[in-house]
Scaffold this motif. Structure first.
Motif, mmCIF file in Angstrom:
data_model
loop_
_atom_site.group_PDB
_atom_site.id
_atom_site.type_symbol
_atom_site.label_atom_id
_atom_site.label_comp_id
_atom_site.label_asym_id
_atom_site.label_seq_id
_atom_site.Cartn_x
_atom_site.Cartn_y
_atom_site.Cartn_z
ATOM 1 N N ARG A 182 -0.259 -23.672 21.711
ATOM 2 C CA ARG A 182 -1.056 -24.039 20.947
ATOM 3 C C ARG A 182 -1.943 -22.613 20.563
ATOM 4 O O ARG A 182 -2.212 -22.267 19.504
ATOM 5 C CB ARG A 182 -2.334 -24.858 21.657
ATOM 6 C CG ARG A 182 -3.425 -25.245 20.847
ATOM 7 C CD ARG A 182 -4.309 -25.956 21.321
ATOM 8 N NE ARG A 182 -3.710 -27.521 21.802
ATOM 9 C CZ ARG A 182 -3.236 -27.944 23.042
ATOM 10 N NH1 ARG A 182 -3.724 -26.959 24.151
ATOM 11 N NH2 ARG A 182 -2.735 -28.875 23.377
ATOM 12 N N GLU B 282 2.545 -32.728 19.035
ATOM 13 C CA GLU B 282 1.256 -32.777 19.228
ATOM 14 C C GLU B 282 0.340 -31.602 18.624
ATOM 15 O O GLU B 282 -0.645 -31.541 18.090
ATOM 16 C CB GLU B 282 0.830 -33.465 20.570
ATOM 17 C CG GLU B 282 -0.507 -33.668 20.662
ATOM 18 C CD GLU B 282 -0.985 -34.721 19.839
ATOM 19 O OE1 GLU B 282 -2.281 -34.792 19.548
ATOM 20 O OE2 GLU B 282 -0.259 -35.556 19.217
ATOM 21 N N GLU C 60 -2.517 -31.240 15.957
ATOM 22 C CA GLU C 60 -3.819 -30.676 16.146
ATOM 23 C C GLU C 60 -4.110 -29.541 15.280
ATOM 24 O O GLU C 60 -5.338 -29.564 15.149
ATOM 25 C CB GLU C 60 -4.060 -30.429 18.023
ATOM 26 C CG GLU C 60 -3.870 -31.423 18.885
ATOM 27 C CD GLU C 60 -3.621 -30.706 20.135
ATOM 28 O OE1 GLU C 60 -4.297 -29.692 20.470
ATOM 29 O OE2 GLU C 60 -3.633 -31.655 21.046
#
Length: 174
Positions: A103, A134, A138
């Motif tokens: 991320r 995911e 996000e």
């Protein structure tokens, strides 16, 4: 060739096993030849192994324009690498501990803060790195999955739920 800000940029995230890295690398090279900026994400452990192999054979890992290698940790400690259930441990570690570093990497690259690197336009994990989907969701980055196995394995995987619902799985001892 597209300008850096308009050039497509794919972040490729293969599972840290050669059966996933090799097909992902082949696809990355093909996309790169067609003008796509590639960030190929490997684990720190695999990068060290690749650098050691390159040193052992007196060759160098070279950087290419519009093809970058970035690393994330695989979540294992060195003592776990010698365990008998290494593959299961690696699978659990990547699933539970790699999302945050990925991320951070995609967010940094997405913002275009790195000079000469276009913003990320797609995240492409192999199927065993599904947490990356995911992360992409996000960060509002389009994504798709690379399936590196054979068609028969894909069909079996896609039908697991139906086989359970029909009572064929789990297998029963007769």
């Amino acid at each position: 060739m597209a300008t850096p800000q308009h050039q497509p940029h794919v972040v490729v995230v293969p599972y840290p096993g050669s059966g996933n890295i090799n097909p992902a690398l082949q696809l990355s090279r093909l996309l790169h030849r067609h003008g796509v900026f590639i960030t190929f994400v490997v684990t720190e452990h695999n990068l060290r192994r690749a650098q050691q192999a390159a040193a052992d054979t007196d060759s160098a890992v070279s950087s290419r324009d519009a093809f970058r290698i970035e690393t994330i940790p695989d979540g294992l400690v060195d003592v776990d690498r010698d365990n008998q259930d290494y593959d299961l441990g690696l699978s659990k570690a990547t699933t539970h501990r790699c999302a945050a570093p990925l991320r951070e990497l995609v967010a940094r690259l997405r913002g275009g803060a790195t000079a000469g690197v276009p913003p990320v336009t797609c995240v492409l994990p192999t199927s065993l790195m599904s947490f990356a989907l995911e992360v992409a969701r996000e960060l509002d980055v389009p994504s798709m999955v690379l399936w590196g196995g054979c068609a028969a394995a894909l069909m079996g995987h896609m039908r697991l739920r139906e086989l359970r619902e029909r009572g064929y799985l789990p297998l029963k001892v007769i």
